[in-house]
Design a protein around this motif. Structure first.
Motif, PDB file in Angstrom:
ATOM      1  N   THR A  36       0.812  -1.211   0.000  1.00  0.00           N
ATOM      2  CA  THR A  36       0.000   0.000   0.000  1.00  0.00           C
ATOM      3  C   THR A  36       0.850   1.268   0.000  1.00  0.00           C
ATOM      4  OG1 THR A  36      -1.590  -1.210   1.349  1.00  0.00           O
ATOM      5  CG2 THR A  36      -1.938   1.141   1.150  1.00  0.00           C
ATOM      6  N   CYS A  64      -4.596  -4.736  -0.756  1.00  0.00           N
ATOM      7  CA  CYS A  64      -4.631  -3.889  -1.962  1.00  0.00           C
ATOM      8  C   CYS A  64      -4.605  -4.703  -3.255  1.00  0.00           C
ATOM      9  CB  CYS A  64      -3.461  -2.915  -1.958  1.00  0.00           C
ATOM     10  SG  CYS A  64      -3.887  -1.307  -1.291  1.00  0.00           S
ATOM     11  N   SER A  65      -4.899  -5.998  -3.172  1.00  0.00           N
ATOM     12  CA  SER A  65      -4.812  -6.796  -4.397  1.00  0.00           C
ATOM     13  C   SER A  65      -6.038  -7.647  -4.679  1.00  0.00           C
ATOM     14  CB  SER A  65      -3.572  -7.708  -4.352  1.00  0.00           C
ATOM     15  OG  SER A  65      -3.709  -8.727  -3.371  1.00  0.00           O
ATOM     16  N   THR A  83      -7.700 -10.086   3.295  1.00  0.00           N
ATOM     17  CA  THR A  83      -7.978  -8.787   2.687  1.00  0.00           C
ATOM     18  C   THR A  83      -8.953  -8.023   3.572  1.00  0.00           C
ATOM     19  OG1 THR A  83      -8.490  -7.643   0.616  1.00  0.00           O
ATOM     20  CG2 THR A  83      -9.928  -9.471   1.227  1.00  0.00           C
ATOM     21  N   LYS A  87     -11.054  -1.931  -0.179  1.00  0.00           N
ATOM     22  CA  LYS A  87     -10.185  -1.676  -1.334  1.00  0.00           C
ATOM     23  C   LYS A  87     -10.868  -2.162  -2.618  1.00  0.00           C
ATOM     24  CE  LYS A  87      -6.764  -0.040   1.202  1.00  0.00           C
ATOM     25  NZ  LYS A  87      -6.239   1.334   1.112  1.00  0.00           N
ATOM     26  N   THR A 199      -3.308  -1.816  -9.087  1.00  0.00           N
ATOM     27  CA  THR A 199      -4.390  -1.273  -8.279  1.00  0.00           C
ATOM     28  C   THR A 199      -4.093   0.130  -7.753  1.00  0.00           C
ATOM     29  OG1 THR A 199      -3.450  -2.516  -6.427  1.00  0.00           O
ATOM     30  CG2 THR A 199      -5.351  -3.487  -7.571  1.00  0.00           C
ATOM     31  N   GLY A 241      -5.035   5.680  -6.076  1.00  0.00           N
ATOM     32  CA  GLY A 241      -5.728   4.393  -6.086  1.00  0.00           C
ATOM     33  C   GLY A 241      -6.596   4.269  -7.320  1.00  0.00           C
TER      34      GLY A 241
END
Length: 282
Positions: A36, A64-65, A83, A87, A199, A241
């Motif tokens: 991140t 973030c994936s 996760t 996001k 991302t 982002g």
């Protein structure tokens, strides 16, 4: 615990990870898929293969994936994928999500020491999950009902788009944003395309840029960007982002705001070069 570190903007070489795994016996191999703070992408598939080769549990931080970068947990041998809802999943913040392999579950069941964290103890959660699968009532704590309903809706939209299409859209968005930033004459914190996340991006400010004025000018254009997160480089870069339901218009608006803010803060460049790259990729 041993920590392997890379230079800022790069990843730890796979050879170094394997060398460390050879040096002693480990139980866990943990890594961040997309960092991140730097927008760097790790090679999850290859790290998963190393975990299988050396018989260690692999834990992927996918905050973030997940739902933005390709992950084939079972095929790649990743034992736990973690996760959060806010996001690329596209849900308001508040949910922690994870998927565990049978190997991870078996290891947990065979553990001999107690879990130090009450909230993170699977012993509390597994009866709830099993009861849900059996359509039975069970209670551990009041769930975030609104967020769970939002998660269901988001997952429906993700499946409707299709995972392959979604991953491809994020790949194009990442390439488009990086191309736009470079067209404006700015550098990126990530060292090369191979380690650049799809991302989010982390461009470096131009020299002598008033960073606070820049971010404020972008905000006045209706776009919110994040400042640098690494303490030692906090005023050297900013973060963009581009995950979840982001589309071409979002990218155009963002790059347009960046171009205007740069111009208004004394940076000399030809307006439209960045937005042209977005149009080229979409």
């Amino acid at each position: 615990m041993d920590i392997l570190e890379a230079e800022v903007g790069n990843i730890v070489p796979l050879e170094l990870i394997e060398q460390q795994l050879k040096s002693k016996s480990y139980k866990l191999l943990t890594f961040t898929h997309v960092d991140t703070s730097t927008a760097v992408l790790n090679d999850a598939k290859s790290i998963g293969a190393l975990g299988k080769k050396y018989n260690v549990l692999t834990i992927l931080d996918g905050v973030c994936s997940v739902a933005g970068e390709e992950i084939k947990q079972e095929d790649w041998g990743i034992d736990v994928v973690l996760t959060a809802s806010q996001k690329a999943i596209g849900v308001p913040p508040g949910l922690a999500l994870l998927v565990a392999s049978k190997n991870a579950m078996q290891t947990f069941e065979q553990r001999t020491s107690p879990v130090a964290n009450y909230y993170g103890d699977w012993t509390n959660w597994l009866p709830i999950m099993k009861a849900y699968e059996n359509r039975q009532a069970s209670y551990f704590g009041t769930p975030a009902v609104n967020l769970v309903i939002a998660l269901e809706k988001s997952l429906q939209l993700i499946l409707k788009e299709g995972l392959d299409s979604r991953f491809d859209r994020h790949r194009r968005a990442g390439k488009a944003m990086r191309a736009a930033i470079k067209a404006l004459g700015l550098d990126l914190l990530s060292k090369n395309e191979q380690v650049s996340a799809n991302t989010l991006s982390a461009p470096l400010y131009p020299n002598l840029m008033d960073t606070a004025s820049f971010l404020k000018a972008v905000n006045q254009e209706g776009v919110i960007l994040a400042g640098g997160l690494l303490p030692q480089l906090k005023n050297s870069y900013f973060r963009i982002g581009h995950m979840g339901s982001v589309n071409k218009n979002d990218l155009l608006a963002t790059v347009g705001a960046i171009e205007s803010a740069l111009k208004n803060n004394g940076y000399s460049h030809e307006l439209g070069l960045g937005t042209a790259q977005i149009l080229k990729h979409f």
